[in-house]
Each structure stands twice: as structure tokens, then as C-alpha cells.
Design a protein around this motif. Sequence first.
Motif, PDB file in Angstrom:
ATOM      1  N   PHE A  68     -22.132 -30.688  36.348  1.00  0.00           N
ATOM      2  CA  PHE A  68     -22.187 -29.340  36.910  1.00  0.00           C
ATOM      3  C   PHE A  68     -20.997 -28.478  36.483  1.00  0.00           C
ATOM      4  CE2 PHE A  68     -25.130 -31.498  39.908  1.00  0.00           C
ATOM      5  CZ  PHE A  68     -26.246 -30.754  39.581  1.00  0.00           C
ATOM      6  N   THR A  72     -21.541 -24.934  34.836  1.00  0.00           N
ATOM      7  CA  THR A  72     -20.841 -23.744  35.326  1.00  0.00           C
ATOM      8  C   THR A  72     -20.286 -22.906  34.173  1.00  0.00           C
ATOM      9  OG1 THR A  72     -20.283 -24.756  37.451  1.00  0.00           O
ATOM     10  CG2 THR A  72     -18.859 -22.960  36.713  1.00  0.00           C
ATOM     11  N   LEU A 135     -20.994 -22.918  39.823  1.00  0.00           N
ATOM     12  CA  LEU A 135     -22.003 -22.252  38.995  1.00  0.00           C
ATOM     13  C   LEU A 135     -21.744 -20.742  38.937  1.00  0.00           C
ATOM     14  CD1 LEU A 135     -25.394 -24.069  39.708  1.00  0.00           C
ATOM     15  CD2 LEU A 135     -23.535 -24.723  38.189  1.00  0.00           C
ATOM     16  N   ASN A 415     -35.863 -21.297  41.376  1.00  0.00           N
ATOM     17  CA  ASN A 415     -34.886 -22.361  41.055  1.00  0.00           C
ATOM     18  C   ASN A 415     -35.452 -23.526  40.267  1.00  0.00           C
ATOM     19  OD1 ASN A 415     -32.470 -21.346  41.787  1.00  0.00           O
ATOM     20  ND2 ASN A 415     -32.196 -22.556  43.639  1.00  0.00           N
ATOM     21  N   ARG A 488     -31.048 -26.756  38.787  1.00  0.00           N
ATOM     22  CA  ARG A 488     -29.653 -27.079  39.101  1.00  0.00           C
ATOM     23  C   ARG A 488     -29.575 -28.448  39.746  1.00  0.00           C
ATOM     24  NH1 ARG A 488     -29.202 -21.129  41.677  1.00  0.00           N
ATOM     25  NH2 ARG A 488     -28.856 -19.993  39.747  1.00  0.00           N
ATOM     26  N   HIS A 489     -30.185 -29.404  39.072  1.00  0.00           N
ATOM     27  CA  HIS A 489     -30.261 -30.755  39.623  1.00  0.00           C
ATOM     28  C   HIS A 489     -30.217 -31.743  38.472  1.00  0.00           C
ATOM     29  CE1 HIS A 489     -31.287 -33.465  42.959  1.00  0.00           C
ATOM     30  NE2 HIS A 489     -31.858 -34.196  42.022  1.00  0.00           N
TER      31      HIS A 489
ATOM     32  N   TYR B 124     -28.005 -23.825  51.014  1.00  0.00           N
ATOM     33  CA  TYR B 124     -28.809 -24.971  50.576  1.00  0.00           C
ATOM     34  C   TYR B 124     -30.224 -24.491  50.259  1.00  0.00           C
ATOM     35  CZ  TYR B 124     -25.143 -27.794  52.827  1.00  0.00           C
ATOM     36  OH  TYR B 124     -23.947 -28.361  53.191  1.00  0.00           O
ATOM     37  N   GLU B 165     -31.476 -25.825  46.304  1.00  0.00           N
ATOM     38  CA  GLU B 165     -30.374 -24.952  45.866  1.00  0.00           C
ATOM     39  C   GLU B 165     -29.121 -25.778  45.656  1.00  0.00           C
ATOM     40  OE1 GLU B 165     -28.708 -22.730  44.108  1.00  0.00           O
ATOM     41  OE2 GLU B 165     -30.060 -21.250  44.990  1.00  0.00           O
ATOM     42  N   TYR B 166     -28.407 -25.449  44.615  1.00  0.00           N
ATOM     43  CA  TYR B 166     -27.152 -26.137  44.298  1.00  0.00           C
ATOM     44  C   TYR B 166     -26.119 -25.818  45.378  1.00  0.00           C
ATOM     45  CZ  TYR B 166     -22.864 -27.254  41.708  1.00  0.00           C
ATOM     46  OH  TYR B 166     -21.650 -27.762  41.310  1.00  0.00           O
ATOM     47  N   SER B 167     -25.480 -26.877  45.886  1.00  0.00           N
ATOM     48  CA  SER B 167     -24.459 -26.676  46.926  1.00  0.00           C
ATOM     49  C   SER B 167     -23.209 -27.491  46.572  1.00  0.00           C
ATOM     50  CB  SER B 167     -25.025 -27.120  48.280  1.00  0.00           C
ATOM     51  OG  SER B 167     -25.566 -28.433  48.178  1.00  0.00           O
ATOM     52  N   ASN B 172     -26.402 -32.943  44.998  1.00  0.00           N
ATOM     53  CA  ASN B 172     -27.379 -33.558  44.096  1.00  0.00           C
ATOM     54  C   ASN B 172     -28.112 -34.736  44.763  1.00  0.00           C
ATOM     55  OD1 ASN B 172     -28.149 -33.089  41.192  1.00  0.00           O
ATOM     56  ND2 ASN B 172     -27.942 -35.310  41.174  1.00  0.00           N
TER      57      ASN B 172
END
Lengths: 551, 195
Positions: A68, A72, A135, A415, A488-489, B124, B165-167, B172
Motif C-alpha cells: 500500500f 500510495t 493513499l 471501489n 484497494r485490496h 471503512y 474501503e481502504y482504512s 486488508n
Amino acid sequence: MSFMNDLIHGADSKFDHTSLNALQKATLRAVVVSFLFYGLAALEGMIMRAASIAPSIKPVNGSVDHYFAIMTVHPIVGIFGSTYQLVFAAFLFLVPFLTKKPLYSIKLANATWILITIGTMASWLASFVYNYAPLYTLYWPLPADTTQFKAIGGVMFIVGVALIMVGTLLFIYNIYATVFSKVGVHKNKTTKELLISGFGIDGMLNLVHKLTGKEPYSKEPALSLPVVAIFRGTVDTFLDALVILSAGVLVLVYLFADMGGVKLDVASIDALLYKNWFWWGLDLVADGLVLIYVAGSWYLLATLITGQKLFMENVARAALMLELLVSWMVWSHHLLADQGQPEMMKLISGEMVTAFELLTQGLALFITLVTLWKARPLKMTMELKYLLGGLIGFGLAVPAGIIQADMAMNRVLHNTQWIIGAHVHIAIIVGLYMTLYSAVYVLWPLVTNNAKLWSTKLANAHFWLHLIGGIGMGAFMGMAGLDGMLRRHLYFNGEYNFFMILAAICGTMLLVAWLLFLFNVIMSVGLKGLIGIFLPSHNKEASYGIEPANA
Amino acid sequence: MTFLNSLELLAFHNVAYTVYSVLIIAIIAWFGYNLTRSEKAEPMVRIPFYGFIAFLVAAGVGHHIFTYNVVPWVAQDIMRESIKPDQVYKVTIEKHQFQLPSEKLVVECGQKVLFDVTSQDLVYGFGLFRKDHTMVTQMQVNPGSKNTILWTFHENGVFDLMSTEYSGPKGNGMFVPSIMEVRGCKTNVAQGGSK
């Protein structure tokens, strides 16, 4: 000429850096740095592509922190380090070229690329060294979350972004100071006339006068159409820089407090309000300046390639004015999945106003194609080829975005890889970059004083690899998105490997394409020439084709 | 024509967008080919300029009208405040952990389920996924905001919960398998591998 001679002195020794004036050198410096950053972004992209297939692969080694961190800085390097630099370089050259006026300040032009370069590197180092990874969206309060990130990394990252924005503001000042300077063809123009032309209002008035039969039907506008696009797009660039700077200041306040042992309450900032504010600014890049700058670039390229006037020029000017209303009011399409967002804002801003981007970009595409069509037969030059590639890119990417800016589709696509693949990557890599490559080929003889391109075969190979690789990668990412893959995973069990392997193959094509292009440029200007670009210019002229003394 | 779930909608979308993509590439390729020819090429269709503008406006606006009429979750989402749900599930998210009302949420087919999700710290996402990883539905979860989504399930199946959502890197791992089960429907499309 021998290979070694070309490598050292450039193709047929045709490139002489000592013959370049200050404007040409400032332009070329930013272009060189831009393409180096593009390579870095492509490399980052490929690291992520590989990790999407096998997360344990080096250098990610299964580390989500590292993955990540790369994610970013990837858009920071790609958008600001590369795209901004290339666009700013082209426009700082084009405004003096098109207005026949000297650039307001060469010092500012050099400061622009230096600041953006330092800022990009600072942000990159913050993520590389400290794994700072909020990010590019910087959703509050994540950038101030010191339980996940080191405050020093955050400070370094934000300061880097701030430097990029300061460089951007210098570019804006330089552009407007040049446009508004009362010299040369604009000696007798008033600021009001230049403003009216800059916003495309004169095009709208010409249309109205023609429709109502009011004499004179058409006045010659003070600014040429590409300059109007640059002027108009730069308004959005300015607002975007202010918004990003304000967000940066907010994050810095929290991080400095944390470093000083004071815990500020992150809940005192409303996350949804912040999201609206930040996306309003960020979207001025994506839906404001990119679309406007691109439309202007298409118009310029079409007229330069054909040597003819633009089809429906007044409509094109008026459309740029319409884009002013559109680009400032579309940000809510990023918040269609936010249930706290008022429904009316989703409907009006998120859906209806956003739909008008189909109109503004569709118009630009139509006008460009008809301008080319009317000038048949044309030679299929590199610049024409890349322009058509750019048209394909936006022809694919804009509807892909519009489709998702819909409450039904957004619910199941937000997303996912669809938006970042089919929309963003195709828009930037195919649409924007191929347009910029077209500009590079058009401006090449002007900026280099007719340096010879080393290999047309390499240029063609670059074209096809970039076009197929760009569309392919975006398409396969998009298909994975339709199957539920999030953007984003990091997936550890190979859930989407079929599409990720195909996307990686296409991504490799993009990387190879860039290497071919870079090699071709180095062989064209030579290593001596490449170094010489960064040496001081003996000719201090900041204009193209006119002496400052006569201005 | 009605799309009752994301699989049906996205399958249609996939075909429609692929057809469009081939068409736009073909049109520009045709342009490119004919731009270099000295013989006059006759376009198969003459598109008047203002007709093209009208088409773009109609396409942009019509797309939303079309989905509003064929996708049931749009109207339900807009009107969710005035619709009485059959089930309400309150979920809290804090420190990258879902705090759920029970170990498994069991829903009967056709029931209107309201998910009321609160974040105590970061932004989130709340997303339900089928066993074949395709998405059922999702929403963003902002701290300090009311995050509710009303959903009607039309297919039997067991669903996983994931943050969409990326947090931060810790986010992850925000995955809860088999959190929800829908029973009593005639179709079992969500059982996995239906793509």
C-alpha cells in the motif's frame, strides 16, 4: 553514422544543445524528468501487478504495508511527477509559441519543474522509507492515524505534496502573467477582452449573435482556442492546488501536534464534509483540467496536423465555458456510495451534471475528427497516429466513468477494479499519454531545433505496444472488477489470477513500450545532448520566433 | 426487463460495454484508414452535428432513467428512510474489527433488510460478497455519519462480509466469512461459481 556516435552525439549529430534558447531548455528539462517519473510509475505498477498474482513475490514479500506504500506513491509519481510535468512543460512552451509573446519568467519555469521533482521524490521517500500509506484519497482521519503510520513519514509526504502544489502555483502564475502581458499581438488588448476570451465567452457571444442575426456575426477572439483551453483548465488547476494544500495543512497540524506529544481529536473534523471538500478539489484534476487540457490539445494538434481552421470553433469555445459549470459541480459522483451524502446531491451533481461530461468530451472528439476528415488526404505521421490513439483512449474511458456515475451501477462497482482499470488507467495511459506523445512528436522539431528521430520503427513499436498494452491492461482490470475485485485490496489466494495474469502481460507491454521510447529519445539527442539540456543556456530568449526586444 | 441482482446487471453491462468498445475502436480505426486515402470515402451514416449533441445528452440522461427503471435497489435506496424494514442489523466497526449483532445473520427471501453501520474511528466499507467473490452490495462507512443501506435479497446463499474501503494496511484483513444466509428463494445463484 555508427551506433556509438549516435549514442553519444545523437542521431546523425543533428542535436546541438548549445543552439537551444532558455525556453527550449526549460521545456526539455521538464520533459526528460517527466518521462523518468513515468518509468518509475510504470515500474511501481508492474510491482503491484506481480503482487496481485503472487503477493509473496519480491519486493513486496507479502507485506501489505509495503504494497500500500507503493500504491500510495504510484499516482503521486504518475500524475504529478510525470503527467503534470509533461503538461506544464508543453504549455509553458506553447503559450509563448501561440501568442507570439515571450514567457513571463524562465526562472519560474525552471522553479516549477525543480519543485515538482523534489516534491515527488520527498513523497516517494516518505512511503519508501516509512511506509506511509494513506493513499492519494487521504480520507480523514487516515492520514493523521499515527497508530498505523509514523508521523515523520506523514510530514515528509505532505511536505512533498505541498512542494508539488507550490510548483503548480508558480506554473499558473507564469501562464497567466504571459497571457495577460500587453505586448506583441496583445499590445492594445484590455484585460477584460483577454478574460472574456480566456473563459470562452466570446465564442458563446459569436454563437448568440449568429443565431439572433446581430451584426457583427463573429468577432475574432483575442486568444487562440488552445490558449483558451490552457487558460480555462488552469483555473481548475489553481483551485485544485488550493484544496490539496488546505488538506495538507490540516494533516500537518495533527501530525505536528502528535510529534509534540499532544493528541488532537480527529473527530472534530467531519469525515464526510472533508471528503466532499477534498473530492471537489481532486476532481478538478480528473474532470476539470484533464478533460479541458486534453480537448485543447486535440484542437491544437488537429489544426497543426491539418494546417486548417478548427471545425465549429465557436461551439468548441462555448463548450469550454460550459465545462466550467460542469467540472465544478460533478464531484458527488465519487460519493454515490456514501449513504450520508444528501440524495439530491447524488442525483444532481453525481448523476446529471456528471453526464454532461459525455457531451463536452464527445463534442471535443467529434470536432477533432471532423477537422481531420475535412483535410483529407493526410499522411499517417507519428503525431496523427498518437492523436487517434488518444481519441480511442478517451472514447473508451469517458463512458466507462459515466456508466459508474450512476446510483445503480455504483452500488456494485464502487471501489472495484472497474473504475481504476477501465476508466482511470485507460483515460490516463491511453487517452492522456497518447495525446501527449502526439504533442511531443509535433513539438519535437520546434523544441530541439530539428533534431532527427533515431528510429521510426522503434516509434511505431512503441505506439502499438502502448496502445494494445494500455487498453488490454485496463480492460482486464475492469473485467476483474465486474467479478468483484476491489481496487484497494491485496488478495492472497489467487482469487482473480486469470485476469491479473492477463493484465500483467499487458502491463509488461507498457513497460517495454516506455523502454523503447526512452532508448529512441536517448539515441536521438545523444548522452551529451541529454546532459547538455540541463546545462545553462547561452541564449536567454524566453520566446519562440520573436525577439523579446521587439515584443 | 428487471435486474434483480448484481450478476444479472453486470452481465448485461459487460456485453453492452464490450459492444460499444468494439464500435468506438472500429469507428476511429475506420477514420484513421480513410484519412490517408486520396479516394473520397463515403460514410455509411451522416451524423448531423446538432443531432450528435442531442444523442449525447439523451445517452447521458437516458442511462440513468434506464437503470432507475430496471434496477430495483435505486428507488429503494432513495426512499429508504420512509420504508419500514423487515429486519434491522446494527453493526459497529472499530479498530478494523466488525462488531456484529450475532454470529450469523439469517434472512428470509424477499425481506427488506436494513444494515445500520457505525464507524468509531476511520472510513471503512461494508460489502457483502458471494462465495465466488462477486459483489452483492456495498456502502461506504464514514465516522460521524449515518450509514444505512436497505437491501432485498432475491437469491439463496451464504455471503461473506468485507470492508470495501481502504482504512490502512490493517484493513486488508477485514473479512468475515459466511456471515449471512438467505433462505426460501427459488434461485440458488449465490451458491458460488455461477459466473
